[in-house]
Scaffold this motif. Sequence first.
Motif, PDB file in Angstrom:
ATOM      1  N   ASP A   5      -4.499  13.983  -9.619  1.00  0.00           N
ATOM      2  CA  ASP A   5      -4.425  15.381  -9.669  1.00  0.00           C
ATOM      3  C   ASP A   5      -4.456  16.212  -8.586  1.00  0.00           C
ATOM      4  OD1 ASP A   5      -3.131  15.051 -12.378  1.00  0.00           O
ATOM      5  OD2 ASP A   5      -4.838  15.840 -13.530  1.00  0.00           O
ATOM      6  N   GLN A   6      -5.865  16.037  -7.937  1.00  0.00           N
ATOM      7  CA  GLN A   6      -6.041  16.632  -6.897  1.00  0.00           C
ATOM      8  C   GLN A   6      -5.394  16.361  -5.772  1.00  0.00           C
ATOM      9  OE1 GLN A   6     -10.216  15.387  -7.014  1.00  0.00           O
ATOM     10  NE2 GLN A   6     -10.970  17.445  -7.487  1.00  0.00           N
ATOM     11  N   ALA A   7      -5.026  15.089  -5.706  1.00  0.00           N
ATOM     12  CA  ALA A   7      -4.119  14.610  -4.693  1.00  0.00           C
ATOM     13  C   ALA A   7      -2.858  15.221  -4.666  1.00  0.00           C
ATOM     14  CB  ALA A   7      -4.025  12.968  -4.544  1.00  0.00           C
ATOM     15  N   ARG A   8      -2.285  15.459  -5.853  1.00  0.00           N
ATOM     16  CA  ARG A   8      -0.983  15.906  -6.128  1.00  0.00           C
ATOM     17  C   ARG A   8      -0.858  17.287  -5.681  1.00  0.00           C
ATOM     18  NH1 ARG A   8       3.808  14.705  -8.567  1.00  0.00           N
ATOM     19  NH2 ARG A   8       2.889  12.800  -9.534  1.00  0.00           N
ATOM     20  N   GLN A   9      -1.963  18.027  -5.986  1.00  0.00           N
ATOM     21  CA  GLN A   9      -2.175  19.598  -5.576  1.00  0.00           C
ATOM     22  C   GLN A   9      -1.778  19.659  -4.023  1.00  0.00           C
ATOM     23  OE1 GLN A   9      -5.995  20.826  -7.311  1.00  0.00           O
ATOM     24  NE2 GLN A   9      -5.061  20.991  -9.435  1.00  0.00           N
ATOM     25  N   MET A  26       0.279   7.695  -5.769  1.00  0.00           N
ATOM     26  CA  MET A  26      -0.339   6.738  -5.859  1.00  0.00           C
ATOM     27  C   MET A  26      -1.719   6.840  -5.262  1.00  0.00           C
ATOM     28  SD  MET A  26       2.661   3.879  -4.995  1.00  0.00           S
ATOM     29  CE  MET A  26       1.749   2.458  -6.019  1.00  0.00           C
ATOM     30  N   GLN A  27      -2.773   6.038  -6.109  1.00  0.00           N
ATOM     31  CA  GLN A  27      -3.904   6.102  -5.514  1.00  0.00           C
ATOM     32  C   GLN A  27      -4.604   4.645  -5.000  1.00  0.00           C
ATOM     33  OE1 GLN A  27      -7.254   7.176  -8.239  1.00  0.00           O
ATOM     34  NE2 GLN A  27      -8.574   7.149  -6.936  1.00  0.00           N
ATOM     35  N   PHE A  28      -5.006   4.488  -3.861  1.00  0.00           N
ATOM     36  CA  PHE A  28      -5.364   3.174  -3.308  1.00  0.00           C
ATOM     37  C   PHE A  28      -6.930   3.538  -3.002  1.00  0.00           C
ATOM     38  CE2 PHE A  28      -0.821   3.016  -2.573  1.00  0.00           C
ATOM     39  CZ  PHE A  28      -0.496   1.804  -2.819  1.00  0.00           C
ATOM     40  N   SER A  29      -7.451   2.274  -2.324  1.00  0.00           N
ATOM     41  CA  SER A  29      -8.893   2.408  -2.413  1.00  0.00           C
ATOM     42  C   SER A  29      -9.239   3.414  -0.806  1.00  0.00           C
ATOM     43  CB  SER A  29      -9.284   1.120  -2.073  1.00  0.00           C
ATOM     44  OG  SER A  29      -8.955   0.418  -1.317  1.00  0.00           O
ATOM     45  N   PHE A  32      -4.609   8.504  -0.689  1.00  0.00           N
ATOM     46  CA  PHE A  32      -3.538   8.637  -1.875  1.00  0.00           C
ATOM     47  C   PHE A  32      -2.246   8.804  -1.143  1.00  0.00           C
ATOM     48  CE2 PHE A  32      -7.418  10.613  -3.755  1.00  0.00           C
ATOM     49  CZ  PHE A  32      -7.350  10.189  -4.897  1.00  0.00           C
ATOM     50  N   TYR A  33      -1.194   8.385  -1.764  1.00  0.00           N
ATOM     51  CA  TYR A  33       0.231   8.155  -1.108  1.00  0.00           C
ATOM     52  C   TYR A  33       0.948   9.009  -1.992  1.00  0.00           C
ATOM     53  CZ  TYR A  33       4.880   6.077  -0.854  1.00  0.00           C
ATOM     54  OH  TYR A  33       6.235   5.737  -1.085  1.00  0.00           O
ATOM     55  N   ALA A  34       1.970   9.668  -1.505  1.00  0.00           N
ATOM     56  CA  ALA A  34       3.043  10.384  -2.317  1.00  0.00           C
ATOM     57  C   ALA A  34       4.360  10.313  -1.752  1.00  0.00           C
ATOM     58  CB  ALA A  34       2.481  11.990  -2.523  1.00  0.00           C
ATOM     59  N   GLU A  35       5.385  10.386  -2.590  1.00  0.00           N
ATOM     60  CA  GLU A  35       6.587  10.343  -2.243  1.00  0.00           C
ATOM     61  C   GLU A  35       7.296  11.852  -2.307  1.00  0.00           C
ATOM     62  OE1 GLU A  35       8.287   6.289  -3.920  1.00  0.00           O
ATOM     63  OE2 GLU A  35       8.683   8.001  -4.981  1.00  0.00           O
ATOM     64  N   LEU A  36       7.902  12.457  -1.203  1.00  0.00           N
ATOM     65  CA  LEU A  36       8.360  13.516  -1.398  1.00  0.00           C
ATOM     66  C   LEU A  36       9.864  13.640  -1.218  1.00  0.00           C
ATOM     67  CD1 LEU A  36       6.435  15.672   1.639  1.00  0.00           C
ATOM     68  CD2 LEU A  36       5.836  15.218  -0.872  1.00  0.00           C
ATOM     69  N   GLU A  37      10.595  14.420  -2.093  1.00  0.00           N
ATOM     70  CA  GLU A  37      11.869  14.433  -2.593  1.00  0.00           C
ATOM     71  C   GLU A  37      12.483  15.900  -2.271  1.00  0.00           C
ATOM     72  OE1 GLU A  37      11.831  14.208  -6.795  1.00  0.00           O
ATOM     73  OE2 GLU A  37      11.205  11.905  -6.796  1.00  0.00           O
ATOM     74  N   THR A  38      13.910  15.975  -2.029  1.00  0.00           N
ATOM     75  CA  THR A  38      14.519  16.999  -1.706  1.00  0.00           C
ATOM     76  C   THR A  38      14.600  17.877  -2.962  1.00  0.00           C
ATOM     77  OG1 THR A  38      16.598  15.954  -2.467  1.00  0.00           O
ATOM     78  CG2 THR A  38      16.020  15.888   0.033  1.00  0.00           C
ATOM     79  N   PRO A  39      14.964  19.035  -2.915  1.00  0.00           N
ATOM     80  CA  PRO A  39      15.185  19.815  -4.234  1.00  0.00           C
ATOM     81  C   PRO A  39      16.218  18.974  -5.389  1.00  0.00           C
ATOM     82  CG  PRO A  39      15.028  21.365  -2.621  1.00  0.00           C
ATOM     83  CD  PRO A  39      15.074  19.863  -1.813  1.00  0.00           C
ATOM     84  N   GLY A  40      17.164  18.206  -4.490  1.00  0.00           N
ATOM     85  CA  GLY A  40      18.303  17.563  -5.430  1.00  0.00           C
ATOM     86  C   GLY A  40      17.730  16.143  -5.840  1.00  0.00           C
ATOM     87  N   GLY A  41      16.522  15.914  -5.635  1.00  0.00           N
ATOM     88  CA  GLY A  41      16.027  14.767  -6.187  1.00  0.00           C
ATOM     89  C   GLY A  41      16.025  13.708  -5.282  1.00  0.00           C
ATOM     90  N   LYS A  42      16.498  13.787  -3.894  1.00  0.00           N
ATOM     91  CA  LYS A  42      16.753  12.361  -3.207  1.00  0.00           C
ATOM     92  C   LYS A  42      15.314  12.176  -2.554  1.00  0.00           C
ATOM     93  CE  LYS A  42      19.769  10.882   0.537  1.00  0.00           C
ATOM     94  NZ  LYS A  42      20.580  11.241   1.502  1.00  0.00           N
ATOM     95  N   THR A 149      -1.142   5.110 -10.277  1.00  0.00           N
ATOM     96  CA  THR A 149      -0.096   5.624 -10.114  1.00  0.00           C
ATOM     97  C   THR A 149       0.337   6.949 -11.096  1.00  0.00           C
ATOM     98  OG1 THR A 149       1.085   3.911  -9.307  1.00  0.00           O
ATOM     99  CG2 THR A 149       2.604   5.607 -10.001  1.00  0.00           C
ATOM    100  N   SER A 150       0.637   8.013 -10.550  1.00  0.00           N
ATOM    101  CA  SER A 150       1.194   9.207 -11.344  1.00  0.00           C
ATOM    102  C   SER A 150       2.694   9.722 -11.140  1.00  0.00           C
ATOM    103  CB  SER A 150       0.440  10.434 -11.080  1.00  0.00           C
ATOM    104  OG  SER A 150       0.688  11.758 -11.586  1.00  0.00           O
ATOM    105  N   GLU A 151       3.395   9.546 -11.873  1.00  0.00           N
ATOM    106  CA  GLU A 151       4.847   9.868 -12.001  1.00  0.00           C
ATOM    107  C   GLU A 151       4.948  11.543 -12.189  1.00  0.00           C
ATOM    108  OE1 GLU A 151       6.905   7.736 -11.037  1.00  0.00           O
ATOM    109  OE2 GLU A 151       6.089   6.021 -11.321  1.00  0.00           O
ATOM    110  N   HIS A 152       6.036  12.054 -11.544  1.00  0.00           N
ATOM    111  CA  HIS A 152       6.086  13.474 -11.732  1.00  0.00           C
ATOM    112  C   HIS A 152       6.537  13.884 -12.922  1.00  0.00           C
ATOM    113  CE1 HIS A 152      10.588  13.603 -10.265  1.00  0.00           C
ATOM    114  NE2 HIS A 152      10.051  12.550  -9.717  1.00  0.00           N
TER     115      HIS A 152
END
Length: 152
Positions: A5-9, A26-29, A32-42, A149-152
């Motif tokens: 949650d902190q990483a997502r913020q 995603m959390q790794f040792s 933290f890794y995150a995918e960024l998407e366009t407003p349209g979801g791409k 992993t945390s999905e959106h």
Amino acid sequence: MTTLDQARQRADAFADRLDLRVGEVMQFSKNFYAELETPGGKLATEILVDPTDGDTGIEYGPAMMWNTDYGMHGSGRTQTPISPDQAQERAQQWLRDRGSDLTVGEAEAFPGYYTLHTLRDGKINGMLSVNASTGAVWPHTWHGTYIATSEH
């Protein structure tokens, strides 16, 4: 910073500057890794959040070097002669050629490349990327051990 949650913020604050939104985190040792998407979801790009100080930026490797929209060499022109299925086949062959017993998940398309989870016994182990133009494979060696992993 120790939670998804902190990483997502942190990822949300970074994504807002690019008019993007956060998808999977995603959390790794090691980070933290995150995918960024366009407003349209791409899918747009990948970022890392440092667990010690919360520093957030474009992920090194493919996101920085191969991403045709958000990377260092971005041209805005994405040529993808390699399909998602071909990227998956290339990634699996790359692992086999190195004697790995890992398998690969679905190829997720980012501008100019694909990222795939590597799997051991069907569970996430790590990641690698395949260049959509050349087929080159780039393992994400900087993450460390997969935790959650945390999905959106």
